[in-house]
Design an enzyme around this catalytic site. Structure first.
Site, PDB file in Angstrom:
ATOM      1  N   LYS A   1      38.986  36.789  32.777  1.00  0.00           N
ATOM      2  CA  LYS A   1      40.252  36.440  32.120  1.00  0.00           C
ATOM      3  C   LYS A   1      41.368  37.189  32.806  1.00  0.00           C
ATOM      4  O   LYS A   1      41.135  38.239  33.411  1.00  0.00           O
ATOM      5  CB  LYS A   1      40.224  36.858  30.635  1.00  0.00           C
ATOM      6  CG  LYS A   1      41.250  36.135  29.795  1.00  0.00           C
ATOM      7  CD  LYS A   1      40.718  34.784  29.356  1.00  0.00           C
ATOM      8  CE  LYS A   1      41.612  34.067  28.395  1.00  0.00           C
ATOM      9  NZ  LYS A   1      40.858  33.001  27.716  1.00  0.00           N
TER      10      LYS A   1
HETATM   11  N1  GLU Z   1      41.590  29.605  28.532  1.00  0.00           N
HETATM   12  C1  GLU Z   1      40.573  28.709  28.071  1.00  0.00           C
HETATM   13  C2  GLU Z   1      39.555  29.464  27.244  1.00  0.00           C
HETATM   14  O1  GLU Z   1      39.847  30.462  26.635  1.00  0.00           O
HETATM   15  C3  GLU Z   1      39.968  27.882  29.196  1.00  0.00           C
HETATM   16  C4  GLU Z   1      39.270  28.650  30.278  1.00  0.00           C
HETATM   17  C5  GLU Z   1      38.855  27.791  31.473  1.00  0.00           C
HETATM   18  O2  GLU Z   1      39.010  26.585  31.435  1.00  0.00           O
HETATM   19  O3  GLU Z   1      38.374  28.393  32.445  1.00  0.00           O
HETATM   20  O4  GLU Z   1      38.436  29.043  27.082  1.00  0.00           O
END
Ligand code: GLU
Length: 416
Positions: free
Chosen positions: A106
């Protein structure tokens, strides 16, 4: 007892509960409960008035045992390293719950996009991506949108990476515009996946979704599209909200009108035919299904006892605290945990990455059909785990996911 609301502390608490059930040995626990890699960067940006502002940004890779790191990048004033560490861990478990070949990562930048111009945002995005580039790549770590980032942000990131390596790399980020190697269905995927898990929960609880009253907190990508899709299948959306507040109509409201109203005025507040409520009040409304689709820690030990919904679907990451989990379980609330309920987004991100690597693109109905299969299988496996271990759905999802990551880690062995 006062609850610790630090998201990373919470993610480790959830981890420990699952690890106890799995009887993981101490060494493996210590490996899996902390991030593999955390990068902190300073991002100097020339602002429109000529001054230079230095933003702080993060990219954390929690675990890559099952494949490249995967997860979104968040722009928000309250971003912190601990929040990004928690979100990265949740991504590692999320990709394992839906069993796609990724690890978890993240990113985040401390900033308020509402106070920035488009060109300031572009310069910040490009410099941030350049700063984290050493650990990014289609086979290393693949970012995606999260709160206050979108397809345009991903296009700038893709371009920054591509200009640096000297060729166009589509697979370096997902959630891109469809004109730039994005996938059909990706924009709706988080909400659509959430809908599939709600349908499965209704089946298990023998509760009709048609006519069910739904309250949705948060009206961004996940919340607004969930409202639209749930309305389409006959559920009654009685309340929605955003940062400025919420609106309610116990007889139901039209999500399309709410979306248009927000586009025009910047908020759902003031939608004709509704009355105003506070975000905290929305959570406690009398309804069958509650969808928290905003920030962490909105349902805590303080308000969990007042929740009246029978099903909670976590479209947001980390909206319910561990103490609230216990209170809700005692009340008989069926909770669809974030790492299952909102995993549709990263699942279609996986489809996007596969399409990019093969330069072969699918039609929307194929994407949606594949998503449905993945989400329903994941729901079934989590539900079976919850019956087998006699635990609530969050701990079940964690057991399933952490078990998969632990297996991969054990067979790979410890390097060197
Ligand atoms: N930000 C989204 C999540 O928390 C998507 C992450 C992604 O598609 O890699 O799952």
């Amino acid at each position: 007892m006062k609850e610790d609301l630090n998201p990373f502390v919470i993610s480790q608490l959830q981890f420990d509960r699952a690890a106890d059930h799995l009887k993981l040995d101490a060494g493996l626990r210590n490996v899996l409960r902390r991030p593999k890699r955390s990068l902190i960067v300073s991002i100097p940006v020339r602002m429109d008035d000529g001054s230079v502002h230095v933003f702080e940004g993060y990219r954390v890779q929690h675990n890559i045992a099952r494949g490249p790191a995967k997860g979104g990048i968040r722009y928000h004033p309250n971003v912190s390293l601990d929040e990004v560490k928690a979100l990265a861990a949740w991504m590692a478990w999320k990709t394992a719950v839906v069993n796609i070949p990724f690890g978890g990562g993240k990113g985040g930048v401390i900033c308020d996009t509402r106070k920035m111009s488009r060109s300031e945002l572009e310069r910040m995005t490009r410099r941030f991506f350049f700063e984290i580039l050493p650990i990014i790549g289609p086979d290393r770590d693949i970012p995606a949108p999260d709160m206050y980032t979108n397809a345009q942000t991903m296009a700038w990131m893709m371009d920054t990476y591509s200009m640096t390596v000297g060729y166009s790399s589509l697979g370096v980020v997902t959630g891109k515009p469809v004109s730039l190697g994005g996938s059909e269905g990706r924009n709706e995927a988080t909400a659509r996946g959430c809908l599939f898990t709600i349908q499965e929960a209704c089946r298990v609880k023998r509760m009709p979704l048609k006519g069910a009253k739904v309250a949705i907190q948060g009206f961004g990508n996940a919340g607004s599209i969930a409202a639209r899709l749930l309305h389409q299948v006959g559920a009654k959306i009685i309340a929605v909200s955003d940062t400025r507040g919420g609106v309610v109509n116990p007889r139901g409201l039209d999500p399309i009108k709410a979306i248009r109203h927000k586009e025009r005025s910047g908020s759902v507040v003031g939608l004709p035919g509704t009355s105003r409520i506070r975000n905290e009040e929305l959570l406690e409304l009398k309804c069958e299904i509650l969808v928290p689709a905003a920030l962490e820690n909105v349902i805590t030990a303080q308000n969990a006892a007042n929740i009246k919904a029978r099903i909670i679907a976590e479209a947001a990451n980390g909206p319910v605290t561990p103490m609230a989990d216990e209170i809700l379980t005692r009340k008989g609330v069926f909770l669809l945990p974030d790492i299952l309920a909102n995993a549709g987004g990263v699942t279609v991100s996986y489809f996007e990455w596969v399409q990019d690597l093969q330069s072969f693109f699918w039609e929307e109905h194929e994407v949606n059909a594949k998503l449905e299969k993945v989400m329903k299988r994941a729901f079934r496996e989590v539900h079976e785990t919850s019956l087998k271990y006699r635990v609530h759905m969050r701990t079940a999802a964690s057991i399933l996911a952490i078990g998969r990551v632990a297996d991969a880690t054990i067979v790979r062995g410890l390097f060197p």
